[in-house]
Motif scaffolding. Structure first.
Motif, PDB file in Angstrom:
ATOM      1  N   ASN A  30     -17.191 -13.844 -46.532  1.00  0.00           N
ATOM      2  CA  ASN A  30     -16.849 -14.883 -47.499  1.00  0.00           C
ATOM      3  C   ASN A  30     -16.259 -16.132 -46.859  1.00  0.00           C
ATOM      4  O   ASN A  30     -15.850 -17.047 -47.572  1.00  0.00           O
ATOM      5  CB  ASN A  30     -15.904 -14.332 -48.573  1.00  0.00           C
ATOM      6  N   SER A  31     -16.202 -16.198 -45.551  1.00  0.00           N
ATOM      7  CA  SER A  31     -15.767 -17.424 -44.887  1.00  0.00           C
ATOM      8  C   SER A  31     -16.941 -18.233 -44.351  1.00  0.00           C
ATOM      9  O   SER A  31     -16.743 -19.303 -43.776  1.00  0.00           O
ATOM     10  CB  SER A  31     -14.818 -17.095 -43.734  1.00  0.00           C
ATOM     11  N   TYR A  32     -18.172 -17.731 -44.550  1.00  0.00           N
ATOM     12  CA  TYR A  32     -19.355 -18.385 -44.001  1.00  0.00           C
ATOM     13  C   TYR A  32     -20.150 -19.107 -45.066  1.00  0.00           C
ATOM     14  O   TYR A  32     -20.328 -18.609 -46.185  1.00  0.00           O
ATOM     15  CB  TYR A  32     -20.270 -17.361 -43.343  1.00  0.00           C
ATOM     16  N   THR A  33     -20.645 -20.275 -44.708  1.00  0.00           N
ATOM     17  CA  THR A  33     -21.730 -20.895 -45.477  1.00  0.00           C
ATOM     18  C   THR A  33     -23.012 -20.162 -45.114  1.00  0.00           C
ATOM     19  O   THR A  33     -23.266 -19.868 -43.936  1.00  0.00           O
ATOM     20  CB  THR A  33     -21.849 -22.381 -45.136  1.00  0.00           C
ATOM     21  N   MET A  34     -23.799 -19.856 -46.123  1.00  0.00           N
ATOM     22  CA  MET A  34     -25.056 -19.133 -45.913  1.00  0.00           C
ATOM     23  C   MET A  34     -26.236 -20.048 -46.204  1.00  0.00           C
ATOM     24  O   MET A  34     -26.219 -20.828 -47.157  1.00  0.00           O
ATOM     25  CB  MET A  34     -25.112 -17.915 -46.833  1.00  0.00           C
ATOM     26  N   GLY A  35     -27.246 -19.934 -45.370  1.00  0.00           N
ATOM     27  CA  GLY A  35     -28.426 -20.761 -45.549  1.00  0.00           C
ATOM     28  C   GLY A  35     -29.700 -19.948 -45.502  1.00  0.00           C
ATOM     29  O   GLY A  35     -29.729 -18.842 -44.948  1.00  0.00           O
ATOM     30  N   TRP A  36     -30.730 -20.476 -46.116  1.00  0.00           N
ATOM     31  CA  TRP A  36     -32.089 -19.957 -45.986  1.00  0.00           C
ATOM     32  C   TRP A  36     -32.934 -21.018 -45.305  1.00  0.00           C
ATOM     33  O   TRP A  36     -32.877 -22.205 -45.679  1.00  0.00           O
ATOM     34  CB  TRP A  36     -32.689 -19.613 -47.338  1.00  0.00           C
ATOM     35  N   PHE A  37     -33.698 -20.595 -44.338  1.00  0.00           N
ATOM     36  CA  PHE A  37     -34.631 -21.442 -43.627  1.00  0.00           C
ATOM     37  C   PHE A  37     -36.000 -20.760 -43.645  1.00  0.00           C
ATOM     38  O   PHE A  37     -36.092 -19.574 -43.940  1.00  0.00           O
ATOM     39  CB  PHE A  37     -34.181 -21.654 -42.175  1.00  0.00           C
ATOM     40  N   ARG A  38     -37.044 -21.513 -43.346  1.00  0.00           N
ATOM     41  CA  ARG A  38     -38.369 -20.910 -43.280  1.00  0.00           C
ATOM     42  C   ARG A  38     -39.162 -21.540 -42.156  1.00  0.00           C
ATOM     43  O   ARG A  38     -38.914 -22.684 -41.756  1.00  0.00           O
ATOM     44  CB  ARG A  38     -39.103 -21.070 -44.607  1.00  0.00           C
ATOM     45  N   GLN A  39     -40.111 -20.772 -41.663  1.00  0.00           N
ATOM     46  CA  GLN A  39     -40.967 -21.240 -40.581  1.00  0.00           C
ATOM     47  C   GLN A  39     -42.394 -20.809 -40.836  1.00  0.00           C
ATOM     48  O   GLN A  39     -42.684 -19.611 -40.885  1.00  0.00           O
ATOM     49  CB  GLN A  39     -40.474 -20.722 -39.236  1.00  0.00           C
ATOM     50  N   ALA A  40     -43.254 -21.788 -40.991  1.00  0.00           N
ATOM     51  CA  ALA A  40     -44.684 -21.536 -41.157  1.00  0.00           C
ATOM     52  C   ALA A  40     -45.352 -21.563 -39.787  1.00  0.00           C
ATOM     53  O   ALA A  40     -44.824 -22.173 -38.848  1.00  0.00           O
ATOM     54  CB  ALA A  40     -45.287 -22.586 -42.076  1.00  0.00           C
ATOM     55  N   PRO A  41     -46.514 -20.930 -39.658  1.00  0.00           N
ATOM     56  CA  PRO A  41     -47.196 -20.912 -38.357  1.00  0.00           C
ATOM     57  C   PRO A  41     -47.442 -22.314 -37.828  1.00  0.00           C
ATOM     58  O   PRO A  41     -47.925 -23.187 -38.550  1.00  0.00           O
ATOM     59  CB  PRO A  41     -48.511 -20.198 -38.670  1.00  0.00           C
ATOM     60  N   GLY A  42     -47.064 -22.532 -36.580  1.00  0.00           N
ATOM     61  CA  GLY A  42     -47.292 -23.818 -35.944  1.00  0.00           C
ATOM     62  C   GLY A  42     -46.328 -24.912 -36.350  1.00  0.00           C
ATOM     63  O   GLY A  42     -46.494 -26.064 -35.932  1.00  0.00           O
ATOM     64  N   LYS A  43     -45.330 -24.568 -37.144  1.00  0.00           N
ATOM     65  CA  LYS A  43     -44.370 -25.575 -37.596  1.00  0.00           C
ATOM     66  C   LYS A  43     -42.954 -25.195 -37.175  1.00  0.00           C
ATOM     67  O   LYS A  43     -42.677 -24.043 -36.843  1.00  0.00           O
ATOM     68  CB  LYS A  43     -44.437 -25.724 -39.120  1.00  0.00           C
TER      69      LYS A  43
END
Length: 124
Positions: A30-43
């Motif tokens: 609960n002390s962390y900011t949480m993120g979602w990231f994504r990676q498409a092929p070749g990007k």
């Protein structure tokens, strides 16, 4: 130390929905900011959404705003990403990440811990 494990990816038709979950270990989740990231092929890996430690702030990439919703449950050490109205261009490996940084939170370089990723495929 924080360990992150994503789940919930899969194959869905365009217009459909998926809910991703990220389970975190560690007493200080609960002390962390949480993120979602994504990676498409070749990007490059790109920012999707974030939520601060107390859910006081959320932020979204323009491409997902209005379709995706990030949430967290600090009692259960989980963060979720509800994805609606999915498009083929949302196809990517989605990663959960954690940071104690307080600035530049949309930058992947600020995140200290990463999960292994979960594949999301949206068919047209």
């Amino acid at each position: 130390q924080v360990q992150l494990v994503e789940s919930g990816g899969g194959l869905v038709q365009a217009g459909g929905s998926l809910r991703l979950a990220c389970a975190a270990s560690g007493r200080t989740f609960n002390s962390y900011t949480m993120g979602w990231f994504r990676q498409a092929p070749g990007k490059e890996r790109e920012f999707v959404a974030l939520i601060t430690w107390n859910a006081g702030r959320t932020d979204y990439a323009g491409s997902v705003k209005g379709r995706f919703t990030i949430s967290r449950d600090n009692a259960k050490n989980t963060v979720s990403l509800q994805m609606n109205s999915l498009k083929p261009e949302d196809t990517a490996v989605y990663y959960c990440a954690a940071t104690r940084a307080t600035v530049l939170l949309t930058s992947r370089n600020m995140y200290e811990y990463w999960g292994q990723g979960t594949q999301v495929t949206v068919s047209s």
